[in-house]
Design an enzyme around this catalytic site. Sequence first.
Site, PDB file in Angstrom:
ATOM      1  CB  CYS B 105      33.089  50.408  37.299  1.00 47.91           C
ATOM      2  SG  CYS B 105      34.853  50.382  37.360  1.00 47.91           S
ATOM      3  CG  HIS B 202      33.323  45.361  33.968  1.00 49.05           C
ATOM      4  ND1 HIS B 202      34.302  44.778  33.234  1.00 49.05           N
ATOM      5  CD2 HIS B 202      33.942  46.042  34.960  1.00 49.05           C
ATOM      6  CE1 HIS B 202      35.472  45.121  33.737  1.00 49.05           C
ATOM      7  NE2 HIS B 202      35.301  45.872  34.784  1.00 49.05           N
TER       8      HIS B 202
END
Lengths: 430, 258
Positions: B105, B202
């Site tokens: 990310c 994630h």
Amino acid sequence: MIRLRPPRPATIVLGKAARALTRLRGGSGSAFPGLVVERLDPSFLAGVLAQLPRGVVVVSGTNGKTTTTKMVVELLRGQGLRVFTNRSGSNFTRGVVASMLGEIGPTGRLNADIAVLELDEAHAVHFVRAVNPQYSLLLNVMRDQLDRFGEIDTTAGLLRTIAEHTTEGVVLNREDSRVAAIADSLSTQQVKYFGLAPELRSHFPSDDELHGAGSGVVSQQPEADVLLTGLGTQQGTFRMGAEEISSELTVNGAYNIYNAAAALALVRLVLGDDTDRGALLASLRRASPAFGRGESLTVGGQPVDLVLVKNPSGFRLGLSSFPAEGVATMIAINDNYADGRDMSWLWDVGFESLAHKGVAMVSGVRTYDMALRLSYDGVSIAAHEPDLGKALDDFLAAHPDVPKRIFCTYTAMLALRKRLGTYTEVEAFN
Amino acid sequence: MTVPVPSEPTASDQQIRVLQLYPRDMNIYGDYGNALVLMRRIQWYGFTPVMLSYNPGDEFPEDVDMLIGGGGQDSGQDRIQQDLLGIGDRLRGLAEQDTPMLMICGLYQLFGHFFETRDGSRISGVGVLDVETYGTDNRLIGNVVSESADFGQIIGYENHSGQTYLGPTAEPLAQVVVGEGNNQRDPHEGARYRNVLGSYLHGALLPKNPAIADFLIGTAVRQKFEQELPAFEAPQSAPVSLQTLTEHAREAAAARPR
Ligand SMILES: [Zn+2]
């Protein structure tokens, strides 16, 4: 500025009819009657609330607002006030409107002195633009399930908006840096704080400290109007102004007891010198948690505690508030919208405290995410069963002679409560 | 929360040293899960895991075998950005030496050339990965299923408004089957250059995708000790093995609505 006027009788009649119709069809929903009223009269809500002699109080924050709202209501009722309040629901304003329709007279008068409303952060801006509350209590900004708002700082901004739209006074959590900082944008309102004695802070680890951001160095903090100075099992010590009082409590768990400090600070701000101290302490002792927030049922002569977990902080507080010894533990994790769809948050909770006893049952849609989480923390799992009803049956049957505790996400709790209703009496929810 | 390091070193005491980049500011999507999974699995392969942290202003540690990094909010990214540029040479050097890295990310974005915000200003990254990211008003949120030639099916959850595009020297980590991945235009998810992996996923990523964890560990072990990974011995903690729990978790996640 819109001049507020009492609602039209026709709106009330039609709204009540919509509510009756919904009930008749077996529904308990609040959306339909709320929608009817909103369409007929967009200023209905503000108009009704504007007539309350002591105004509107809102309680917001990411964790504990349901229990805190309930405690504020009980403390104010103990002071002899008639209190209008809302129950949590999916659509905030429509839910409040639906609750009103049940209590409002044909002239549009609510039989209440004050309204205490639990305000979800997501609905905050919409609501405070329509209704300026006289008082607000802002509890905390903890990481939510991450996908709900995206960013913790955005949530803090929503709480700030509530505070800025509050006309008389704001109560802030001194120990939550993002909430305490809201005082910077307040000038005309009174600002009061509730807080923790330094030696209790270790019981309330923050997200930031968890990741090593909290230096532990406390910069100059403002004075707290209500300070929690002692914690026991269903017992708390509070310093209110100059006096310190210890009280037995009906609520349990460190975070519920800290919420009691928040509720006391708000009531002291609303009532000022009018506060009846004896009555306040009596209601404090009796105030009970909201459903699922440390709620205890009895099955087969043994207590079954339901602990709602919806984010890492809440789960951590739940684990640290209730000792694992002597208890069979079940964990039920769903990932529906109301639970949070992203499972990442489970990795921000440490489960080492369960390692000694292990976990008796893991359930829910995300049984195996939870099972992996426990496995990587070295916590053993006796059984796993994604079906909540079957898991509950097995769990109760396998541990008949010990107290039981179930940590569960929101929709898992709804399903488990329903199933528990086949074993024992469970208070209806909405 | 600290990662427990085994009190008794294994007989060989062969250390694998994992450096977490900016855990204080870049940790928002359960990134700790990736660190924990690496620690445990390194141990279960018979090596001694050592977790190191690097935060802004710290001295960059010597002898690092693997790097991991996570996502942050805007405020966190602002705090680390200057510091990150300061260690850019170091990071590019490690990448050229084939050091395994996993960046999720926010740090995936900053491992690229730049992040261009909505108002057109550019935040420089370290350029380890040949990718560029553009801020958008669309937040891409939800469960993701993707296919990778190297790692099989990669399953996770995305939540980002920056959209990333690959340049010629980065390969996509995977092709998206369900979800958006890097951006709304092409089917790419994540990026790879040598042994540096970047991803938006994630959940946390590694618990449900142990193939990636084992790639990172296996690469580190090969480079440091010139040996292949020995047998995996995880203690059984449930009625079924860790591997079976993992398969069930992957099936459940892959079956969930976006
Ligand atoms: Zn992201």
